[in-house]
Design a protein around this motif. Structure first.
Motif, PDB file in Angstrom:
ATOM      1  N   PHE A  59       0.814  -1.214   0.000  1.00  0.00           N
ATOM      2  CA  PHE A  59       0.000   0.000   0.000  1.00  0.00           C
ATOM      3  C   PHE A  59       0.849   1.267   0.000  1.00  0.00           C
ATOM      4  O   PHE A  59       0.315   2.372   0.101  1.00  0.00           O
ATOM      5  N   GLY A  60       2.167   1.113  -0.090  1.00  0.00           N
ATOM      6  CA  GLY A  60       3.043   2.270  -0.103  1.00  0.00           C
ATOM      7  C   GLY A  60       3.592   2.591   1.276  1.00  0.00           C
ATOM      8  O   GLY A  60       2.992   2.273   2.297  1.00  0.00           O
ATOM      9  N   ILE A  61       4.747   3.267   1.280  1.00  0.00           N
ATOM     10  CA  ILE A  61       5.411   3.549   2.547  1.00  0.00           C
ATOM     11  C   ILE A  61       4.626   4.536   3.399  1.00  0.00           C
ATOM     12  O   ILE A  61       4.573   4.414   4.632  1.00  0.00           O
ATOM     13  N   ALA A  62       3.973   5.507   2.772  1.00  0.00           N
ATOM     14  CA  ALA A  62       3.232   6.513   3.538  1.00  0.00           C
ATOM     15  C   ALA A  62       2.062   5.879   4.288  1.00  0.00           C
ATOM     16  O   ALA A  62       1.834   6.163   5.474  1.00  0.00           O
ATOM     17  N   LEU A 165      -0.620  13.544   9.219  1.00  0.00           N
ATOM     18  CA  LEU A 165       0.173  12.347   8.970  1.00  0.00           C
ATOM     19  C   LEU A 165       0.833  12.405   7.594  1.00  0.00           C
ATOM     20  O   LEU A 165       0.826  13.443   6.935  1.00  0.00           O
ATOM     21  N   MET A 166       1.408  11.297   7.171  1.00  0.00           N
ATOM     22  CA  MET A 166       2.095  11.243   5.885  1.00  0.00           C
ATOM     23  C   MET A 166       1.074  11.258   4.740  1.00  0.00           C
ATOM     24  O   MET A 166      -0.032  10.728   4.864  1.00  0.00           O
ATOM     25  N   MET A 167       1.450  11.842   3.618  1.00  0.00           N
ATOM     26  CA  MET A 167       0.560  11.949   2.459  1.00  0.00           C
ATOM     27  C   MET A 167       0.549  10.629   1.699  1.00  0.00           C
ATOM     28  O   MET A 167       1.442  10.324   0.923  1.00  0.00           O
ATOM     29  N   GLU A 168      -0.506   9.845   1.902  1.00  0.00           N
ATOM     30  CA  GLU A 168      -0.563   8.488   1.364  1.00  0.00           C
ATOM     31  C   GLU A 168      -0.643   8.453  -0.153  1.00  0.00           C
ATOM     32  O   GLU A 168      -0.211   7.480  -0.782  1.00  0.00           O
ATOM     33  N   LEU A 170       1.068   9.901  -2.305  1.00  0.00           N
ATOM     34  CA  LEU A 170       2.385   9.873  -2.943  1.00  0.00           C
ATOM     35  C   LEU A 170       2.923   8.459  -3.068  1.00  0.00           C
ATOM     36  O   LEU A 170       3.809   8.184  -3.876  1.00  0.00           O
ATOM     37  N   PHE A 171       2.446   7.553  -2.226  1.00  0.00           N
ATOM     38  CA  PHE A 171       2.804   6.140  -2.221  1.00  0.00           C
ATOM     39  C   PHE A 171       4.230   5.920  -1.725  1.00  0.00           C
ATOM     40  O   PHE A 171       4.449   5.337  -0.673  1.00  0.00           O
ATOM     41  N   ILE A 172       5.209   6.382  -2.465  1.00  0.00           N
ATOM     42  CA  ILE A 172       6.620   6.276  -2.058  1.00  0.00           C
ATOM     43  C   ILE A 172       7.405   7.374  -2.781  1.00  0.00           C
ATOM     44  O   ILE A 172       6.977   7.858  -3.829  1.00  0.00           O
ATOM     45  N   ASP A 173       8.493   7.786  -2.203  1.00  0.00           N
ATOM     46  CA  ASP A 173       9.367   8.865  -2.704  1.00  0.00           C
ATOM     47  C   ASP A 173       8.744  10.239  -2.479  1.00  0.00           C
ATOM     48  O   ASP A 173       7.592  10.469  -2.825  1.00  0.00           O
ATOM     49  N   TRP A 174       9.523  11.110  -1.876  1.00  0.00           N
ATOM     50  CA  TRP A 174       9.161  12.478  -1.533  1.00  0.00           C
ATOM     51  C   TRP A 174       8.157  12.562  -0.381  1.00  0.00           C
ATOM     52  O   TRP A 174       7.712  13.654  -0.032  1.00  0.00           O
ATOM     53  N   VAL A 175       7.791  11.426   0.202  1.00  0.00           N
ATOM     54  CA  VAL A 175       6.841  11.434   1.321  1.00  0.00           C
ATOM     55  C   VAL A 175       7.432  12.172   2.507  1.00  0.00           C
ATOM     56  O   VAL A 175       6.773  13.022   3.124  1.00  0.00           O
ATOM     57  N   ASP A 176       8.672  11.859   2.849  1.00  0.00           N
ATOM     58  CA  ASP A 176       9.333  12.504   3.986  1.00  0.00           C
ATOM     59  C   ASP A 176       9.552  13.994   3.719  1.00  0.00           C
ATOM     60  O   ASP A 176       9.385  14.823   4.618  1.00  0.00           O
ATOM     61  N   VAL A 177       9.897  14.334   2.478  1.00  0.00           N
ATOM     62  CA  VAL A 177      10.114  15.737   2.123  1.00  0.00           C
ATOM     63  C   VAL A 177       8.807  16.520   2.245  1.00  0.00           C
ATOM     64  O   VAL A 177       8.766  17.609   2.825  1.00  0.00           O
ATOM     65  N   GLU A 178       7.726  15.973   1.698  1.00  0.00           N
ATOM     66  CA  GLU A 178       6.435  16.658   1.743  1.00  0.00           C
ATOM     67  C   GLU A 178       5.998  16.926   3.169  1.00  0.00           C
ATOM     68  O   GLU A 178       5.505  18.016   3.487  1.00  0.00           O
ATOM     69  N   TRP A 179       6.177  15.945   4.051  1.00  0.00           N
ATOM     70  CA  TRP A 179       5.765  16.120   5.445  1.00  0.00           C
ATOM     71  C   TRP A 179       6.586  17.226   6.118  1.00  0.00           C
ATOM     72  O   TRP A 179       6.034  18.070   6.840  1.00  0.00           O
ATOM     73  N   CYS A 180       7.888  17.221   5.883  1.00  0.00           N
ATOM     74  CA  CYS A 180       8.754  18.244   6.487  1.00  0.00           C
ATOM     75  C   CYS A 180       8.395  19.636   5.980  1.00  0.00           C
ATOM     76  O   CYS A 180       8.343  20.601   6.759  1.00  0.00           O
ATOM     77  N   LEU A 181       8.137  19.771   4.678  1.00  0.00           N
ATOM     78  CA  LEU A 181       7.768  21.071   4.131  1.00  0.00           C
ATOM     79  C   LEU A 181       6.435  21.544   4.700  1.00  0.00           C
ATOM     80  O   LEU A 181       6.254  22.730   4.978  1.00  0.00           O
ATOM     81  N   ARG A 182       5.518  20.626   4.891  1.00  0.00           N
ATOM     82  CA  ARG A 182       4.222  20.968   5.474  1.00  0.00           C
ATOM     83  C   ARG A 182       4.375  21.427   6.920  1.00  0.00           C
ATOM     84  O   ARG A 182       3.741  22.391   7.357  1.00  0.00           O
ATOM     85  N   ALA A 183       5.252  20.734   7.658  1.00  0.00           N
ATOM     86  CA  ALA A 183       5.509  21.122   9.045  1.00  0.00           C
ATOM     87  C   ALA A 183       6.113  22.525   9.115  1.00  0.00           C
ATOM     88  O   ALA A 183       5.720  23.357   9.947  1.00  0.00           O
ATOM     89  N   ARG A 184       7.063  22.797   8.227  1.00  0.00           N
ATOM     90  CA  ARG A 184       7.709  24.111   8.226  1.00  0.00           C
ATOM     91  C   ARG A 184       6.723  25.209   7.819  1.00  0.00           C
ATOM     92  O   ARG A 184       6.781  26.318   8.338  1.00  0.00           O
ATOM     93  N   LYS A 185       5.816  24.896   6.908  1.00  0.00           N
ATOM     94  CA  LYS A 185       4.826  25.887   6.491  1.00  0.00           C
ATOM     95  C   LYS A 185       3.938  26.293   7.675  1.00  0.00           C
ATOM     96  O   LYS A 185       3.459  27.435   7.760  1.00  0.00           O
TER      97      LYS A 185
END
Length: 288
Positions: A59-62, A165-168, A170-185
């Motif tokens: 189901f993907g890493i997210a 939570l993580m953006m599901e 996206l499935f895999i790749d850029w999941v960690d980046v998206e979450w961090c950017l959202r947190a910083r926003k």
């Protein structure tokens, strides 16, 4: 608490990883994305304070991370550590990493410095307010950064209510980046702890081009990487317009480099073009 996401894992390497962190956390959740389930994981389910969750499909890493995060939140975890299946942690890892939260009351997550075992070289952090995504290589200390990889990252649980939570999709790749950017926003900070080093494999090898080592991925991973890169560059509101433009220009390089460097070239080109098309048309989720 620690959350592992597994997919056809190397059981002995996973065992070394779990052994390295077992006595440093209260509980470990192993969320298995292997289609049909990896039965060898039963050896870990027999250990105290380890719970194996079989999703029975990929189901993907997210999605898998979110399953584990929800479990940890139900158990009242103050901090949640995410881990890949191949990262081995040093002694006192958790103790040293938690020091990063003393940097500021707005710290949402702390990530370690890591050495890419495929390239045999230190990785880097990205300066937090650089639209050029400027890299830096600190050897010690705590540093505010733009984003960090998932493996070894520790998240402050109470802030997930605000960040999410993580953006599901996206499935895999850029999941960690998206979450961090959202947190910083939302006004939170991501901290890189250069005093702590882990060894982590990124990609499936590399190709040396002039003075650079380019990480290679399978054609399917290249699809997700290209797709999600373009999607975030076009539609994410967590970066400024200038940063998104620079990100899009960098993403074009992936479409050119991967098919040229990795065999089979035509297959890689096909997946990169498909990823590009799906990214700009917002077709996310698992590639069927």
């Amino acid at each position: 608490m620690a959350i592992y996401v597994t997919y056809n894992p190397d059981i002995e390497l996973l065992a070394k990883s779990i052994e390295s962190i077992y006595h440093q956390v209260d509980k470990i959740y192993v969320v298995d994305n292997t289609p049909g389930g990896c039965k060898e994981l039963e050896r870990f389910a027999k250990l105290e304070n380890i719970e194996v969750i079989y999703l029975l499909d990929n189901f993907g890493i997210a999605y898998a991370q979110n399953v584990g995060i929800k479990k940890a939140l139900e158990e009242g975890a103050d901090y949640i550590m995410l881990s890949d299946q191949d990262t081995v942690y040093p002694e006192n890892y958790i103790k040293e990493m938690l020091k990063g939260f003393s940097y500021d009351e707005k710290v949402a997550a702390v990530a370690p410095r890591f050495v890419d075992i495929n390239k045999g070289a230190d990785s880097f952090f990205i300066r937090p307010d650089s639209c050029l995504f400027k890299k830096f290589y600190p050897k010690d200390g705590l540093h505010e950064i733009m984003f960090a990889i998932a493996s070894g990252k520790i998240i402050k649980s109470e802030l997930l209510k605000d960040i999410g939570l993580m953006m599901e999709e996206l499935f895999i790749d850029w999941v960690d980046v998206e979450w961090c950017l959202r947190a910083r926003k939302k006004g939170y900070k991501i901290i890189g702890n250069a005093d702590v080093i882990i060894y982590h494999g990124h990609g499936s090898g590399f190709k040396k081009v002039l003075f650079r080592k380019i990480t290679l991925k399978s054609p399917l991973r290249q699809y997700y990487y290209v797709r999600n890169a373009f999607y975030l560059g076009l539609y994410s509101n967590n970066l400024s317009f200038v940063c998104r433009l620079v990100h899009l220009l960098k993403s074009i390089r992936y479409m050119i480099a991967y098919p040229l460097l990795a065999k089979p070239h035509l297959t890689n080109l096909k997946y990169c073009l498909l990823g590009f098309w799906h990214g700009i048309t917002k077709r996310l989720g698992r590639l069927e």
